[in-house]
Design an enzyme around this catalytic site. Structure first.
Site, PDB file in Angstrom:
ATOM      1  N   GLU A 161      27.341  34.436  19.808  1.00 24.30           N
ATOM      2  CA  GLU A 161      26.000  34.688  19.261  1.00 24.30           C
ATOM      3  C   GLU A 161      25.904  34.288  17.788  1.00 24.30           C
ATOM      4  O   GLU A 161      25.309  35.004  16.977  1.00 24.30           O
ATOM      5  CB  GLU A 161      25.608  36.167  19.439  1.00 24.30           C
ATOM      6  CG  GLU A 161      25.443  36.546  20.891  1.00 24.30           C
ATOM      7  CD  GLU A 161      24.925  37.975  21.097  1.00 24.30           C
ATOM      8  OE1 GLU A 161      24.150  38.166  22.042  1.00 24.30           O
ATOM      9  OE2 GLU A 161      25.290  38.872  20.311  1.00 24.30           O
ATOM     10  N   GLU A 239      25.266  36.492  28.985  1.00 24.93           N
ATOM     11  CA  GLU A 239      25.159  37.949  28.986  1.00 24.93           C
ATOM     12  C   GLU A 239      23.808  38.325  29.573  1.00 24.93           C
ATOM     13  O   GLU A 239      22.783  38.211  28.909  1.00 24.93           O
ATOM     14  CB  GLU A 239      25.270  38.521  27.561  1.00 24.93           C
ATOM     15  CG  GLU A 239      26.648  38.447  26.966  1.00 24.93           C
ATOM     16  CD  GLU A 239      26.721  39.114  25.593  1.00 24.93           C
ATOM     17  OE1 GLU A 239      25.847  39.953  25.282  1.00 24.93           O
ATOM     18  OE2 GLU A 239      27.648  38.778  24.831  1.00 24.93           O
TER      19      GLU A 239
END
Length: 587
Positions: A161, A239
């Site tokens: 991320e 995710e």
């Protein structure tokens, strides 16, 4: 797995041994589950229809001190991957340096902060050098478990991320190059939120496949990902958030309904591949939970249940069944015999056998360190836990202006070992006034690291303890004594020493069991602190909830007498704990 001449490739879609392959993966973090239960959780993953397991890798646990490595017990990542392979599961490895994961400092080791100029997650040479040395050791554990060598690892992720943190592309390329230099030969991916600039910031499209992290709005996000790719590539949600985590002080346990999550899963599998986050959340044992910080500090609970498909203690949920039904449209569900017998038991109430005040034993647990000014945990080479500061405040008089400057995260303040007040987060620097009534007066400040922030802009300012100083009547107080309390040496406690009610203290219990079973420590009536079972740090408890009980997996217990120690900081200790057969959260 012992598949000879196996291959995994990314082209217009994923190809396993040159055949199209849809990744149906679930996240299990080996470091949040006792190793005795790894196979059970992986068997349940396979039984749901998944073909792959994904796990993060916490650098701060594998290299707790610079140059010291640990790959044993709960940190035996190699054994976890091999166990998955034995069950016919493939593996996605996300090997740091940064993992977020609601984990202490997002997986970064505290010792990086000993460099006062440290720039985390940037092309800062000392940071890159530290990762390079770590990778050199870490990949020794996993290189021969990659698919080209007949192992189960099919993908690895570069950073994590990153687009929500920075846009230093040279850093991302350096990470990818470093992984390859240390033996990684499976395809690489990045994962980012699909919002704002995140995909653009965090992707290196010529070196790694861009994937997305989200929990809803899948069709719209996949359209964005297609446009971002600019050519036909596999679509993947790395995710797929199917629940959420709890922070201390939340008014209830965070949940997500099964139906909406299952509908979104169907949308993902219609067009692409998935990694379900979390399939099984597990537990933030010890001092491993992280924190978020936006307007205020939000430290994560010990439970990482996540409202996942398996509960924190590994039970199948209605959400699991709903997901299994969706997955069964794409694969034939395998027959899996569960090989681990797991029982739950309520062992009832236990009363404290012995108790002793921290003030009476601090010098047994720590070698006192003297300094003209207060030192941080990092300066004292301490990662987590508590730090006790003491100083002589002098004669009786009025203190009009008392302030803790740059102190994190929570401080219990005492005069002559009697509680004065507690400060937390935003309250910390507010001025206090009080009278010193004795001829001599000792100030003590017990500071707790509640978990270093694991996401966003506060990460570079995560020193713990007192960094600025302590103001007494307008001036900085000098001459400090420090006691580092990571609480990893409680065998040194001496319960024959003094105990005073209302002070931070240790309470020792004996729990006798015929045979070990999973159980839950109910801490009703206790204030704040941390619990230990047979020397194992279970994690934090705090009366504010939403978590009400601490999960104790059976492998932490033994037949016969088990020692339980509660360290409580706020003077709320009824002297009794209960062991129940179910978890409990505030509703």
């Amino acid at each position: 797995m012992n598949h000879q001449q196996q291959s995994f490739a990314i082209a217009d879609q994923f190809y396993l041994n040159e055949q199209p392959f849809k990744i149906i993966s679930g996240a299990i973090h080996y470091f949040r589950v006792v190793p005795e239960y790894w196979r059970d959780r992986l068997e349940k993953l396979k039984a749901m229809g998944c073909n792959t397991v994904e796990t993060y890798v916490p650098w701060n646990k594998h290299e707790p001190r610079e140059g010291e490595f640990n790959f044993e017990g709960m940190l035996d990542v190699r054994k976890f991957i091999q166990t998955a392979g034995e069950l016919g599961l493939y593996v996605i490895l996300r090997p740091s340096p940064y993992i977020c994961a609601e984990w202490e400092f997002g997986g970064l080791p505290y010792w990086l902060l000993k460099d006062g100029d440290m720039k985390l997650r940037f092309s800062y040479p000392p940071y890159l050098d530290a990762i390079d040395r770590y990778f050199a050791r870490f990949f020794e554990e996993t290189n021969d478990l990659q698919i080209g060598s007949g192992g189960p690892i099919i993908l690895m992720q570069v950073e994590n991320e990153y687009g929500g943190y920075g846009n230093d592309k040279s850093y991302l390329y350096a990470m990818a190059d470093m992984m390859k230099r240390h033996g990684v030969n499976v395809p690489l991916v990045t994962s980012d939120g699909p919002w704002h600039d995140m995909l653009e910031n965090g992707s290196i499209q010529d070196a790694a496949l861009a994937t997305i992290n989200c929990g809803s709005g899948i069709k719209e996000h996949f359209n964005k990902l297609k446009a971002f790719h600019g050519e036909v590539k596999p679509l993947m949600v790395m995710e797929f958030w199917i629940g959420w985590f709890d922070a201390w002080g939340d008014d209830k346990h965070q949940t997500r309904d099964a139906d909406s999550a299952a509908r979104e899963l169907a949308d993902i599998l219609e067009e692409g591949s998935v990694n379900i986050y979390m399939f099984h959340g597990g537990t933030n044992f010890g001092f491993t939970s992280g924190a978020n910080y936006y307007e205020k500090l939000a430290p994560d609970t010990t439970s990482y249940d996540y409202d996942a498909l398996l509960t924190e203690w590994g039970e199948i949920t209605p959400k699991y069944k709903a997901f299994q039904e969706v997955i069964s449209r794409y694969v034939e569900l395998p027959k899996v015999e569960l090989s681990t017998v797991i029982r739950k038991k309520a062992f009832g109430e236990v009363t404290a056998k012995e108790r002793v005040s921290l003030f009476a034993v601090a010098d047994l647990l720590a070698v006192p360190v003297e300094s003209p000014y207060p030192l941080t945990m990092e300066a004292l080479d301490q990662s987590t836990g508590y730090l006790l500061y003491t100083t002589d405040l002098g004669k009786n008089r009025r203190i009009e202006d008392f302030r803790l400057i740059q102190c994190t995260d929570r401080a219990n303040v005492f005069i002559n070992q009697k509680p004065l007040f507690t400060k937390y987060d935003l309250e910390m620097e507010g001025a206090e006034a009080f009278d010193l009534t004795e001829p001599d007066n000792e100030l003590a400040v017990l500071v707790e690291n509640m978990g270093r922030v694991n996401y966003s802009v506060k990460m570079n300012s995560q020193t713990k303890g007192i960094k600025g100083g302590v103001i007494v009547n307008g001036a900085f107080q000098s001459r400090w004594t420090h006691y580092t309390l990571p609480l990893d040496n409680l065998e040194l406690l001496d319960y024959s020493k003094a105990y005073a009610e209302g002070t931070p203290s240790f309470y020792r219990f004996e729990l006798e069991v015929d045979e070990p079973a999973d159980t839950f420590l109910d801490f009703t009536g206790w204030g704040k602190g941390v619990a230990f079972v047979n020397g194992f740090n279970l994690g934090r408890f705090w009366e504010i909830g939403p978590q009400r009980r601490l999960y104790i997996p059976a492998p932490l217990l033994k037949a016969g007498i088990n020692e339980v120690i509660m360290f409580e900081t706020d003077g709320k200790a009824p002297g009794v704990i209960r062991f129940e057969d179910s978890a409990a959260f505030m509703e």
